[in-house]
Enzyme design. Structure first.
Site, PDB file in Angstrom:
ATOM      1  N   PRO A 216       0.638  -1.091   0.002  1.00  0.00           N
ATOM      2  CA  PRO A 216       0.088  -0.117   0.255  1.00  0.00           C
ATOM      3  C   PRO A 216       0.843   1.312   0.021  1.00  0.00           C
ATOM      4  O   PRO A 216       0.355   2.400  -0.218  1.00  0.00           O
ATOM      5  CB  PRO A 216      -0.846  -0.071   1.227  1.00  0.00           C
ATOM      6  CG  PRO A 216       0.069  -1.055   2.206  1.00  0.00           C
ATOM      7  CD  PRO A 216       0.792  -1.838   1.389  1.00  0.00           C
ATOM      8  N   PHE A 217       2.175   1.127   0.099  1.00  0.00           N
ATOM      9  CA  PHE A 217       3.056   2.396   0.261  1.00  0.00           C
ATOM     10  C   PHE A 217       4.283   2.229  -0.639  1.00  0.00           C
ATOM     11  O   PHE A 217       5.251   2.526  -0.071  1.00  0.00           O
ATOM     12  CB  PHE A 217       3.355   2.770   1.764  1.00  0.00           C
ATOM     13  CG  PHE A 217       2.140   2.943   2.567  1.00  0.00           C
ATOM     14  CD1 PHE A 217       1.425   4.198   2.617  1.00  0.00           C
ATOM     15  CD2 PHE A 217       1.580   1.935   3.372  1.00  0.00           C
ATOM     16  CE1 PHE A 217       0.440   4.426   3.312  1.00  0.00           C
ATOM     17  CE2 PHE A 217       0.435   2.365   4.108  1.00  0.00           C
ATOM     18  CZ  PHE A 217       0.007   3.360   4.173  1.00  0.00           C
ATOM     19  N   GLU A 234       4.031  -0.031   5.334  1.00  0.00           N
ATOM     20  CA  GLU A 234       3.855   0.643   6.542  1.00  0.00           C
ATOM     21  C   GLU A 234       3.623   2.043   6.584  1.00  0.00           C
ATOM     22  O   GLU A 234       4.512   2.640   5.680  1.00  0.00           O
ATOM     23  CB  GLU A 234       4.941   0.195   7.505  1.00  0.00           C
ATOM     24  CG  GLU A 234       4.788   0.668   8.920  1.00  0.00           C
ATOM     25  CD  GLU A 234       5.591   0.212  10.043  1.00  0.00           C
ATOM     26  OE1 GLU A 234       5.632   0.685  11.075  1.00  0.00           O
ATOM     27  OE2 GLU A 234       6.686  -0.615   9.626  1.00  0.00           O
ATOM     28  N   LYS A 250       4.251  -4.659  13.738  1.00  0.00           N
ATOM     29  CA  LYS A 250       5.080  -5.501  14.420  1.00  0.00           C
ATOM     30  C   LYS A 250       4.470  -6.959  14.207  1.00  0.00           C
ATOM     31  O   LYS A 250       3.403  -6.949  14.861  1.00  0.00           O
ATOM     32  CB  LYS A 250       5.373  -5.115  15.877  1.00  0.00           C
ATOM     33  CG  LYS A 250       6.533  -4.238  16.077  1.00  0.00           C
ATOM     34  CD  LYS A 250       8.108  -4.988  16.024  1.00  0.00           C
ATOM     35  CE  LYS A 250       9.031  -3.836  15.699  1.00  0.00           C
ATOM     36  NZ  LYS A 250       9.245  -3.532  14.281  1.00  0.00           N
TER      37      LYS A 250
END
Length: 431
Positions: A216-217, A234, A250
């Site tokens: 997504p990034f 993230e 995490k």
């Protein structure tokens, strides 16, 4: 002032592919792609910013103050990155480890040309000095042929380990000793994989990495002769009006082809006490960081230890939010939360000191962040993990991976987790 032009291409996917290829002519590029992970916090499906009109490049000394001055003076869209080593401007820390990539500590630029993609439409924003080039550029983008690549494909390269397995075990055991003494509760320990005297095709390598991972990034960044090719899953932090959103990761499990076996791994990750404790410790750290700029009582944990599945891995992600006053400086929010807790540990300063002592290489852009500010001060930044870094002039290629070390850590299991995270980058470079 910017000229705005709405545009609706025949095929948004073809337009995106052509747009990124077309951008390679510029020395300053930031490409951000959500790969259609349309979460409740997603502002755009993809963004391209190119061709610096103004810029700021600095080392860590007073870096956040300089960034704040730049952001306030431009009052425009600016794109760039924060390296991990900006920790040295917020705390009495240092970064003396080996650095063969040589990214400046902080770099942002005000683009002349900006493309904002949402659904099947594109909003084009050009500075007025170049707005007469919009139609010419659109014609060039739409006629771009992917059958004529910008550069010839490169041969596979051989990756070396900066820390070999036995040494890795020794270092993890030293970190466990710090935990047993009470110096820290958790720390993110990272290792570098690298290749010297190597040439890669940055855009080809990025496209391969993005296809493998679809995160997504995803980020493609070019700053002169230095490149970042990132498949990051993230988000570090986002400001949307007065709302602040941080989404630390995490907890990691590999993906399997068998549907039942794969689901079992995801279910086991949800129940894994070690992975949950890692995540919860970092959530507490993020809550503490956000509280420094938040309105009283506004810090909330909206999601705790939720497992999301990506093409390469299952990830445990939490979402922490807060509310800030309208007068709060956007850069101050970054300064009081950077580096992000998921890449440091707890307590944060002790963890960063121990990390610096045990790791072999300067992190630089790895575990830093790439993102942007809007003219109104809103921003969105990712976490630079699952990424290939490339210094073209030095012919140096690097990627780093890490894992959270806690009292329950087993060195072999941590090493295997690193290899899972490294799989996509190794596959792109060695095949």
């Amino acid at each position: 002032m910017r000229t705005n032009k709405p545009f609706k291409p025949k095929s948004i996917n073809t337009f995106k592919q052509n747009l990124l290829q077309w951008s390679q002519q510029f020395d300053d590029i930031v490409w951000l792609d959500s790969n259609n992970h349309r979460t409740q916090y997603s502002s755009y499906d993809a963004i391209l910013a190119v061709d610096a009109f103004t810029s700021i490049k600095t080392d860590y000394v007073e870096a956040f103050k300089r960034l704040e001055d730049y952001q306030r003076s431009t009052k425009d869209w600016i794109f760039g990155y924060l390296t991990y080593d900006l920790k040295n401007t917020t705390e009495a820390l240092k970064s003396d480890n080996l650095d063969n990539l040589n990214f400046p500590d902080l770099y942002f630029f005000q683009p002349k040309k900006l493309f904002l993609i949402k659904d099947d439409s594109v909003e084009i924003k050009y500075l007025s000095m170049v707005d007469d080039e919009i139609d010419k550029d659109l014609k060039a983008i739409n006629s771009f042929s992917n059958t004529n690549p910008v550069e010839k494909p490169c041969k596979p390269i051989k990756i070396k380990l900066r820390i070999h397995k036995d040494d890795y075990f020794k270092k993890v055991n030293k970190m466990l000793s710090h935990i047993q003494r009470g110096d820290i509760y958790e720390a993110n320990f990272c290792q570098e994989f690298y290749a010297e005297g190597s040439v890669i095709n940055p855009i080809e390598s990025f496209n391969k990495l993005n296809t493998i991972s679809k995160p997504p990034f995803a980020t493609y960044l070019k700053q002169g002769d230095r490149y970042l090719l990132s498949a990051s899953p993230e988000r570090y932090i986002k400001k949307e009006g007065q709302k602040i959103i941080s989404q630390p990761i995490k907890g990691t499990a590999k993906r399997l082809q068998n549907i039942d076996d794969d689901k079992l791994l995801a279910d086991n990750l949800v129940k894994d006490e070690k992975e949950r404790s890692e995540n919860i410790m970092i959530v507490d750290l993020v809550r503490n960081d956000l509280s420094q700029t938040a309105e009283n009582g506004s810090v909330r944990v909206e999601e705790l230890c939720k497992v999301y599945s990506f093409l390469q891995v299952h990830q445990m992600i939490s979402t922490v939010t807060s509310r800030v006053s309208e007068t709060m400086s956007p850069v101050e929010i970054l300064k009081t939360t950077f580096p992000m807790g998921s890449m440091t540990g707890a307590p944060k300063i002790s963890a960063m000191n121990i990390i610096e002592d045990l790791e072999e290489t300067k992190r630089g852009l790895y575990s830093g962040s790439v993102g942007y500010f809007k003219p109104d001060g809103d921003f969105d930044f990712n976490v630079i993990i699952r990424s290939i870094l490339y210094n073209q002039s030095k012919q140096y290629v690097s990627y780093s991976v890490g894992s959270a070390i806690t009292a329950k850590s087993e060195p072999l299991r941590e090493y295997e987790e690193c290899l899972i995270k490294a799989k996509a980058m190794r596959e792109v470079l060695e095949k």
